[in-house]
Design a protein around this motif. Structure first.
Motif, PDB file in Angstrom:
ATOM      1  N   THR A 287       0.833  -1.207   0.000  1.00 25.58           N
ATOM      2  CA  THR A 287       0.000   0.000   0.000  1.00 25.58           C
ATOM      3  C   THR A 287       0.863   1.250   0.000  1.00 25.58           C
ATOM      4  OG1 THR A 287      -1.659  -1.227   1.264  1.00 25.58           O
ATOM      5  CG2 THR A 287      -1.916   1.155   1.165  1.00 25.58           C
ATOM      6  N   ALA A 290       1.196   2.923  -3.361  1.00 25.85           N
ATOM      7  CA  ALA A 290       0.094   3.818  -3.722  1.00 25.85           C
ATOM      8  C   ALA A 290       0.178   5.133  -2.962  1.00 25.85           C
ATOM      9  CB  ALA A 290      -1.237   3.129  -3.438  1.00 25.85           C
ATOM     10  N   PHE A 309      -5.600   6.868   3.040  1.00 25.01           N
ATOM     11  CA  PHE A 309      -5.635   5.410   2.993  1.00 25.01           C
ATOM     12  C   PHE A 309      -5.965   4.815   4.361  1.00 25.01           C
ATOM     13  CE2 PHE A 309      -3.786   6.028  -1.107  1.00 25.01           C
ATOM     14  CZ  PHE A 309      -4.081   4.874  -1.822  1.00 25.01           C
ATOM     15  N   LEU A 312      -9.685   5.099   4.570  1.00 26.75           N
ATOM     16  CA  LEU A 312     -10.309   4.078   3.733  1.00 26.75           C
ATOM     17  C   LEU A 312     -10.235   2.708   4.394  1.00 26.75           C
ATOM     18  CD1 LEU A 312      -8.976   5.057   0.181  1.00 26.75           C
ATOM     19  CD2 LEU A 312     -11.321   5.263   1.005  1.00 26.75           C
ATOM     20  N   TYR A 313      -9.087   2.390   4.953  1.00 23.12           N
ATOM     21  CA  TYR A 313      -8.888   1.073   5.558  1.00 23.12           C
ATOM     22  C   TYR A 313      -9.794   0.887   6.769  1.00 23.12           C
ATOM     23  CZ  TYR A 313      -6.178  -3.152   6.547  1.00 23.12           C
ATOM     24  OH  TYR A 313      -5.805  -4.450   6.735  1.00 23.12           O
ATOM     25  N   GLN A 335      -8.846   1.900  -3.713  1.00 27.11           N
ATOM     26  CA  GLN A 335      -7.387   2.022  -3.714  1.00 27.11           C
ATOM     27  C   GLN A 335      -6.828   1.804  -5.115  1.00 27.11           C
ATOM     28  OE1 GLN A 335      -6.012  -0.757  -0.766  1.00 27.11           O
ATOM     29  NE2 GLN A 335      -6.465   0.606   0.951  1.00 27.11           N
TER      30      GLN A 335
END
Length: 360
Positions: A287, A290, A309, A312-313, A335
């Protein structure tokens, strides 16, 4: 090549690309028969509103900062480090190994800095080898770092299934680390400051992540070594002609990159789990690629991308509870879209924005 002002290149374009990624994700959610606005509301609430949610989001953010910075430093030298996952694994071995050896005799004031140094050193060593192979033997950094992920995984599994496994158990994990090797968590500290905090794995490693951002910025843009690194990334033949030791800088860049990835283990092993587990990296090293792409290789951008992120996670976990047709795997789609629009298609909107700014 179309050039934009810095504020548009590093600010506006990433925001527009992010908007495109979310727009496509909204279309997918609508095609599944769900309300995109409701999904976004659940995502935000799950990441920032519910009790303990912000703590989890910032916990994940800290890990993504370390792995994102690791990839970003290598990017500056045009080195595509795919090995942050394996370097983080070795960081966990370095930190946990020192703790298992000395946590019974050393106080926290010595044990924790020693474990942090061990995580960074182990990650640096694991990253420097692919750097040396490229600099001295011409091995491609992408291939070697990918293979070193598998080697790191095998090494961790072998040690946790044998010499490091706690006696009398069947799970592949070490014994619990002593309190002297544990980094304090925020919900433990908050009452001492007169604050309330929901229970979460957020710990003081977040401060180390912030310090890493500042340190990387200073190293890359305020030191002679950072200047040499950026010259190497812009034009290796010109850098060599100017007298910059290309091979040495390559190895050093990968060592710094590996050290940053190794520090991710401080957040998870010392701050959250209190022991070394198999798969403790949870794919966060990948990750980080990204995160670095979206952050445009700059520490400040990496920190913002890591926060996104992390949200989001954490927020995506709520999809399993709130929707029948949307699961947390939707986060993987988002993602992927972010990587697509901020990486492969990052320049797609540049001509359009340039024309709009020209008219303005």
């Amino acid at each position: 090549m179309t050039r934009l002002p810095a504020w548009a290149d590093y600010g506006l374009i990433p925001v527009l690309n992010l908007g495109l990624a979310f727009a496509v994700a909204a279309l997918v959610i609508a095609a599944l028969g769900e309300d995109p606005a409701a999904a976004l509301e659940v995502l935000v609430a799950g990441a920032f509103v519910y009790e303990g949610a912000l703590g989890y989001t910032l916990f994940y953010t800290a890990s993504f900062i370390f792995t994102g910075l690791a990839v970003a430093v290598a990017f500056q030298a045009r080195l595509f480090n795919i090995g942050a996952e394996g370097q983080a694994m070795l960081g966990g071995l370095g930190a946990a190994g020192l703790c298992l050896a000395f946590d019974a005799v050393l106080p926290a004031l010595l044990m924790i800095p020693l474990a942090i140094a061990g995580a960074a050193a182990a990650g640096a060593a694991w990253g420097a080898v692919p750097g040396w192979l490229q600099a001295r033997r011409g091995s491609h950094i992408v291939i070697t770092t990918i293979m070193f992920n598998f080697l790191a995984s095998g090494l961790v599994v072998g040690l946790l299934s044998g010499p490091l496994m706690r006696p009398g158990q069947s799970n592949a994990e070490t014994r619990a680390l002593a309190e002297s090797a544990r980094i304090a968590q925020w919900h433990e500290i908050a009452p001492l400051l007169g604050l309330e905090a929901g229970r979460s794995p957020l710990n003081l490693s977040i401060l180390l992540a912030v310090a890493a951002c500042i340190g990387v910025w200073w190293l890359i843009w305020r030191t002679r070594w950072g200047y040499a690194l950026r010259c190497l990334g812009l034009a290796a033949p010109a850098a060599e002609y100017a007298g910059i030791p290309v091979a040495r800088i390559t190895v050093q860049a990968m060592a710094v990159s590996g050290a940053l990835a190794g520090l991710m283990a401080v957040n998870t092993v010392l701050g959250a789990q209190g022991k070394l587990l198999i798969n403790f990296t949870a794919g966060f090293g990948f990750t980080g690629i990204a995160v670095a792409l979206m952050g445009r290789g700059h520490p400040f951008g990496v920190a913002l991308a890591a926060l996104l992120f992390g949200a989001l996670y954490q927020g995506g976990a709520e999809f399993d509870f709130e929707f029948a047709t949307i699961t947390r795997e939707m986060v993987l789609l988002v993602q992927g879209l972010i990587v697509l629009f901020t990486g492969a298609l990052s320049q797609m909107l540049v001509p359009l924005v340039a024309r709009a700014l020209g008219r303005a």
